[in-house]
Design a protein around this motif. Sequence first.
Motif, mmCIF file in Angstrom:
data_model
loop_
_atom_site.group_PDB
_atom_site.id
_atom_site.type_symbol
_atom_site.label_atom_id
_atom_site.label_comp_id
_atom_site.label_asym_id
_atom_site.label_seq_id
_atom_site.Cartn_x
_atom_site.Cartn_y
_atom_site.Cartn_z
ATOM 1 N N LEU A 131 0.822 -1.214 0.000
ATOM 2 C CA LEU A 131 0.000 0.000 0.000
ATOM 3 C C LEU A 131 0.856 1.266 0.000
ATOM 4 C CD1 LEU A 131 -2.604 -0.932 2.781
ATOM 5 C CD2 LEU A 131 -2.602 -1.619 0.381
ATOM 6 N N PHE A 134 1.202 3.866 -3.139
ATOM 7 C CA PHE A 134 -0.094 4.476 -3.443
ATOM 8 C C PHE A 134 -0.627 5.303 -2.283
ATOM 9 C CE2 PHE A 134 -0.728 0.923 -6.703
ATOM 10 C CZ PHE A 134 -0.312 1.744 -7.749
ATOM 11 N N ASN A 138 -3.038 8.828 -2.020
ATOM 12 C CA ASN A 138 -4.062 8.983 -0.994
ATOM 13 C C ASN A 138 -3.812 10.241 -0.163
ATOM 14 O OD1 ASN A 138 -5.307 8.449 1.744
ATOM 15 N ND2 ASN A 138 -6.047 6.637 0.663
ATOM 16 N N GLY A 490 1.746 -2.658 -6.440
ATOM 17 C CA GLY A 490 1.904 -1.367 -5.775
ATOM 18 C C GLY A 490 3.338 -0.948 -5.553
ATOM 19 N N PHE A 589 -7.145 -1.116 -3.311
ATOM 20 C CA PHE A 589 -6.242 -0.306 -4.130
ATOM 21 C C PHE A 589 -6.162 -0.830 -5.565
ATOM 22 C CE2 PHE A 589 -5.292 1.078 0.019
ATOM 23 C CZ PHE A 589 -4.595 2.264 -0.045
#
Length: 612
Positions: A131, A134, A138, A490, A589
Motif C-alpha cells: 500500500l 499508493f 491517498n 503497488g 487499491f
Amino acid sequence: MPSNSSVALHPIVERVTQRIIERSRPTRTAYLDLIERSREQGLNRPQLSCGNLAHGFAASGEDKTLIKSGKAMNIGIVTAYNDMLSAHQPYGRYPEQIKIFAREVGATAQVAGGVPAMCDGVTQGQDSMELSLFSRDNIAMAAVVGLSHAMFEGALLLGICDKIVPGLLIGSLRFGHLPTILVPAGPMPSGLPNKEKVRIRQLYAEGKVGRDELLESESASYHSPGTCTFYGTANSNQMMMEMMGLHMPGSSFVQPGLKLRQELTRAAVHRITRIGWDGDDYRPLGLCVDEKAIVNAIAGLLATGGSTNHVIHLPAIARAAGIQIDWDDMDELSRAVPLIASVYPNGAGDVNAFAAAGGMPYVIRELIGAGLAHADIMTVYGKSLEEGAQEPVMDGDTLKWRAAPEVSGDEKMLRPVAAPFQQEGGFRLLKGNLGRGTIKVSAVDPSRWTIEAPCRVFSDQNDVLAAFKAGELEKDVVVVVRFQGPASNGMPELHKLTPPLGVLQDRGFKVALVTDGRMSGASGKVPAAIHVSPEAKTGGPLAKLRDGDIVRVCADTGELAALVDAAEWSARENAPAPEAAMGVGRELFALMRLHSDEAERGGSAMLAAAGL
C-alpha cells in the motif's frame, strides 16, 4: 553573507534546466494559468455563503470573531500526525502552538485536515508494504480535500516521512495560489551506531543471533520521538525542501523538544502571514516550485547521496506543478554534481553528525558557489536560495541565523565541492534489452559497479529469502525479483533483501539485484538495478527472463541487459503475472494498480488519470 549570485551555472546544469523548461512549456503554462485563475476567480473565503462560513468557524473558539470578520489571514494546517510514527509523534501539539503563534501576528489558524502517515519502517517486508507507494496518492487527495473548504489564505504542511512530503506537496500544488511552508519536526537523537546495527542484521540473516538480540539492536537504533537518523527517504525529503526553499533556513535537522525547534515553527507561522496575496511580497507555492527549484532538488539528492525513492517522487511532484522531468535529466546532472556528503548508509555517521558538520546550510552554500544550484529561485523566506545557506541559533530567547560555516566540521561527513567523496553524484540510468532502470552507486564500491552472472528469477521476495536459507544462492548470481511494479502489487520496497544479499557479497560472490520494484531509501552496498520499466506486469522484458540467463548490470556503461541470443529473446513468451493478492486492504487499491503509470513518470494512478 557574501553573494554568489554572479557565479556562472555549470553548463550541464544550465543545459538540463533549459531542456526541462522547453519540454514543460505547454504543461507549465497551463498550470500557471490554473493558479492565476484560482487566485482571481476561484473559490475563496469571501465567496462562501453565510451558511458555508458559519460551518467553517463554528468551533473556532476565541478565533471565531476574527475568522468571521475576514480581515486577517486564516492558515490551513494539513497534518500527518499520528503517535505510532516516531517522526510524526511530535506534531501532536503543533496545531495548538501554531494557533498561538498566529494570534501573535493578528492571524488565525485551523486544522484543515489530516492525512494518513504510513510508517515504512513498520510495514517493511510485510504485505501492507504494497500500500505504501499508493499512499502518496491517498495523501495528496486527502490534502486536497482539506484545502478545498476555501477557508484559507495560506497553508502549513506538517509532514516528514517517505510518501508523506511528496503527497502533501502534490496535493497542495493543486492549490498553488496559496503561500505554503513545510514545517519539519526533526530527527531523534543518535542511538546505536549504524555499523553495529548492520552487523547484527547480517548475523541474524545468517542465523548466528536470535530474534531477541535483533529486537534489542533495532530498539536501540529507533528509540524515541523524531525521524529515524539514517539518510533514507524521510531525511532526503527534508534536504529537498531546503534545496527548494520551502522550509525556514536550516530547520530540517533540529531535534524535537528543543527551544530552537519551537522557535523555527513560530518563525514559519509568522512568515506565512507576510507572504499572502494581499501584501507586496506574495509567494505562492506554485511559483516557488518551478523548473529551477526541481533541478535544485535533484542536485541536492545527488550531492548528498539521497534516497532512491526520489527518482519516482520527484517526477510526480514536478508533474503536479506542470513540469516534465525524466531519468535522463537526473543521469546527466549526476555527471556534473559531485558527492559531497557521506551519511549512513553511504558513510558511518547519521543525519545528526551531518548537521553538526555543517548540514544543509553548508551544502547549499557549496552548490551555489560552484554553479551547481540555482540561487535565483523564489523561496518562502528571502530574496534567493543564498539566504538558505544560514544556520539557526538561539541568542538567549531570540532566534537568529548565522552564515553557514566556511569549513566542514567533519570531512568524513561533509566535504567541499573542490574535494568531494566522488567526482559525480550517486545516480546512474541503466538501459538495454531489459528496459530502463536506475542504480544508486554512492554506497557501492566501484569494483562492484559491473556484475555479470547467471540470474535466479523470483516473483516474491520471501522466495528469495527461502532460497538464501537453503543455500541455493551461494554463487555468483543476479537475483531478479519481478512483478513488483505499481501495476502488479503497488511497487513495495524490497528492503528485507539487503541483509542476505550483503552476506553473499561479503562471502566473496558477485551479487546484484534487478527488480521492477523499489529498494529502501537506505539502499546500500549491494548493486541494485531498480524501478525497471516497463514493468513485467505491463509486458516489460523482465517477464522474458529465465533462470540461468546471463544478466549484465553495469553502472560504468549504463547497461542493463540479458546476454541472450536476439532471435531467441524475441521469440520468448512473457511469464504470466501472479494473481493480485488480497488482505490488509490491498484489494481496495485495485483501481490504483489498474491505472498507475510507469516509475519514470512517478508511478501514480491519480496523476495519470488526471492527464497531468
